[in-house]
Enzyme design. Structure first.
Site, PDB file in Angstrom:
ATOM      1  N   THR A   1       0.907  -1.296  -0.061  1.00  0.00           N
ATOM      2  CA  THR A   1       0.077   0.027   0.006  1.00  0.00           C
ATOM      3  C   THR A   1       0.807   1.392  -0.187  1.00  0.00           C
ATOM      4  OG1 THR A   1      -1.553   1.386   1.355  1.00  0.00           O
ATOM      5  CG2 THR A   1      -0.019  -0.138   2.594  1.00  0.00           C
TER       6      THR A   1
ATOM      7  N   TYR B   1      -2.174  -1.189  10.372  1.00  0.00           N
ATOM      8  CA  TYR B   1      -2.290  -1.905   8.831  1.00  0.00           C
ATOM      9  C   TYR B   1      -1.154  -1.606   8.221  1.00  0.00           C
ATOM     10  CZ  TYR B   1      -3.600  -2.060   4.160  1.00  0.00           C
ATOM     11  OH  TYR B   1      -3.724  -2.024   2.741  1.00  0.00           O
TER      12      TYR B   1
HETATM   13  N1  UFG Z   1     -14.599   9.129   3.017  1.00  0.00           N
HETATM   14  C1  UFG Z   1     -15.696  10.004   3.278  1.00  0.00           C
HETATM   15  N2  UFG Z   1     -16.804   9.273   3.628  1.00  0.00           N
HETATM   16  C2  UFG Z   1     -16.889   8.115   3.774  1.00  0.00           C
HETATM   17  C3  UFG Z   1     -15.834   7.169   3.318  1.00  0.00           C
HETATM   18  C4  UFG Z   1     -14.629   7.875   3.100  1.00  0.00           C
HETATM   19  O1  UFG Z   1     -15.465  11.176   3.194  1.00  0.00           O
HETATM   20  O2  UFG Z   1     -18.274   7.678   3.829  1.00  0.00           O
HETATM   21  C5  UFG Z   1     -13.347  10.011   2.847  1.00  0.00           C
HETATM   22  C6  UFG Z   1     -12.184   9.427   3.548  1.00  0.00           C
HETATM   23  O3  UFG Z   1     -11.841  10.365   4.785  1.00  0.00           O
HETATM   24  C7  UFG Z   1     -10.832   9.510   2.573  1.00  0.00           C
HETATM   25  C8  UFG Z   1     -11.541   9.321   1.304  1.00  0.00           C
HETATM   26  O4  UFG Z   1     -12.934   9.308   1.253  1.00  0.00           O
HETATM   27  O5  UFG Z   1     -10.731  10.944   2.594  1.00  0.00           O
HETATM   28  C9  UFG Z   1     -10.943   8.026   0.796  1.00  0.00           C
HETATM   29  O6  UFG Z   1     -11.390   7.082   1.813  1.00  0.00           O
HETATM   30  P1  UFG Z   1     -11.501   5.305   1.658  1.00  0.00           P
HETATM   31  O7  UFG Z   1     -11.785   4.779   2.928  1.00  0.00           O
HETATM   32  O8  UFG Z   1     -12.146   5.129   0.460  1.00  0.00           O
HETATM   33  O9  UFG Z   1     -10.035   5.346   1.437  1.00  0.00           O
HETATM   34  P2  UFG Z   1      -8.652   5.405   1.912  1.00  0.00           P
HETATM   35  O10 UFG Z   1      -7.987   6.275   1.207  1.00  0.00           O
HETATM   36  O11 UFG Z   1      -8.783   5.766   3.351  1.00  0.00           O
HETATM   37  O12 UFG Z   1      -7.794   4.075   2.169  1.00  0.00           O
HETATM   38  C10 UFG Z   1      -7.543   3.345   1.134  1.00  0.00           C
HETATM   39  C11 UFG Z   1      -7.453   1.806   1.343  1.00  0.00           C
HETATM   40  C12 UFG Z   1      -6.311   1.462   2.422  1.00  0.00           C
HETATM   41  C13 UFG Z   1      -5.156   1.885   1.935  1.00  0.00           C
HETATM   42  C14 UFG Z   1      -5.076   3.591   1.418  1.00  0.00           C
HETATM   43  C15 UFG Z   1      -4.006   3.812   0.877  1.00  0.00           C
HETATM   44  O13 UFG Z   1      -8.583   1.409   2.006  1.00  0.00           O
HETATM   45  O14 UFG Z   1      -6.364   0.039   2.480  1.00  0.00           O
HETATM   46  O15 UFG Z   1      -6.428   3.458   0.637  1.00  0.00           O
HETATM   47  O16 UFG Z   1      -3.989   5.310   0.717  1.00  0.00           O
HETATM   48  F1  UFG Z   1      -4.240   1.935   2.992  1.00  0.00           F
END
Ligand code: UFG
Length: 326
Positions: free
Chosen positions: A118, A142
């Site tokens: 990741t 993680y």
């Molecule tokens: N978000 C919202 N509302 C929601 C869900 C997410 O505003 O209901 C925002 C989060 O705060 C974040 C963005 O949307 O800013 C993306 O969130 P995700 O949960 O879709 O993805 P992440 O970037 O947090 O995480 C993903 C993978 C991880 C990995 C990471 C690496 O899920 O496993 O990318 O950047 F580690």
């Protein structure tokens, strides 16, 4: 002769797309999965071995039966929030599990592995795009488990001649272009699937976690990579190892473009034609303001570049998949 590849986590989201890409490239993918988060319906391009990476005997039997040429290792826990609450589960499954895979490989004289890593191993790099040489500074348990496994791969390379490629994903998203498979986590925490569920009326609406970041519209910026592009990169990495590439190396894989949470939600609304309610919430702990990949190394050395990772293709394929499951 068809080469067999053992794919741990082959019934999961990225793993199943990799199995399809492997099959299209002429390999036989053997999915090894305990189905704790994966789905048997996602295994469509080769046999499914129900087994657990925490049980070395399961791995040994699968390797003895199918005699793979190489391994793709996806099986892992992925929820960042859960990793903060229950780090022991993550160290057990992600680190001990990976060690079991490497030991089983060594016993069988298998020395090629593509590892699902990741971009989060780099932590928060501020406004900079992330490259492979950016410091390794994971924040969540993680991401630390993934960084641990990368270290293990490098050490096994020095000590035992293991050849490995770690692929550091940015935000895997979208669904198979033919609609065969797609993202199905339970519970869902990822932005695009949640937005699709909101558009389908499966939830009352959704939240934006923070609009006070130092980004163009105040919401977090992420680099969304279409899961089919990601799958194709795995096949290229595998070919590189089968061609004789030695040692350990890593590649950052994204679409190379940043999109804000607001931009993503606007795109889901446009594609679905549904204007679902969106409310503001405070920042989600652990979210970096901006994570965007520099693709130079993947383009030049892996001869890979994203084909389907523009936001509209990502959202259109995700939407089609979610709508088709209702
Ligand atoms: N978000 C919202 N509302 C929601 C869900 C997410 O505003 O209901 C925002 C989060 O705060 C974040 C963005 O949307 O800013 C993306 O969130 P995700 O949960 O879709 O993805 P992440 O970037 O947090 O995480 C993903 C993978 C991880 C990995 C990471 C690496 O899920 O496993 O990318 O950047 F580690």
């Amino acid at each position: 002769m068809t080469k067999t590849i053992l794919v741990t986590g082959g019934a999961g989201y990225v793993g199943s797309h990799a199995c399809k890409a492997l099959s299209l490239a002429g390999y036989l993918p053997v999915s090894f999965d305990n189905l704790s988060n994966g789905h048997d319906w996602a295994v469509q391009w080769g046999p499914l071995v129900k087994g657990d990476i925490l049980n070395p005997l399961d791995l040994e039997r699968a390797i003895a039966k199918y005699k793979p040429e190489a391994v793709m290792h996806f099986a892992a826990l992925i929820e960042v929030g859960e990793s903060v609450k229950y780090p022991q589960r993550f160290y057990r499954t992600n680190v001990t599990g990976a060690l079991n895979v490497l030991e089983a490989m060594e016993r069988a004289n298998l020395n090629k592995i593509v590892f699902s890593s990741t971009c989060a191993v780099h932590g928060d790099v501020g406004d900079n795009t992330i490259i492979e040489t950016s410091p390794i500074a994971p924040i969540s348990p993680y991401a630390k488990t993934k960084a641990n496994v990368e270290s293990m791969l490098a050490d096994f390379s020095t000590a035992h001649g293991l050849n490995s490629i770690a692929l550091r994903y940015f935000n895997a998203s979208g669904a198979d272009l033919d609609g065969d498979i797609g993202e199905a986590h339970d519970p869902e925490s990822h932005l695009i699937p949640i937005a699709c569920q909101a558009a389908l009326g499966q939830r009352d609406g959704m939240y934006i976690f923070g609009d006070d970041y130092d980004t163009p519209d105040g919401t977090c910026v992420r680099d969304y990579i279409h899961v089919t592009d990601l799958a194709d990169a795995h096949v290229k990495a595998l070919a590189r190892l089968l061609d004789g590439r030695k040692g350990f190396e890593a590649f950052c894989l994204g679409g190379g473009v940043g999109s804000s949470v607001r931009q993503v939600l606007e795109t889901v609304k446009q594609v679905s034609g549904v204007d679902f309610p969106v409310k503001m919430e405070p920042r989600r702990p652990g979210d970096a303001p901006q994570l965007v990949a520099d693709l130079t190394k993947a383009k030049t050395e892996l001869d890979w570049s994203p084909q389907y990772s523009d936001l509209s293709t990502v959202v259109e394929t995700a939407w089609k998949w979610h709508k088709g499951r209702v």
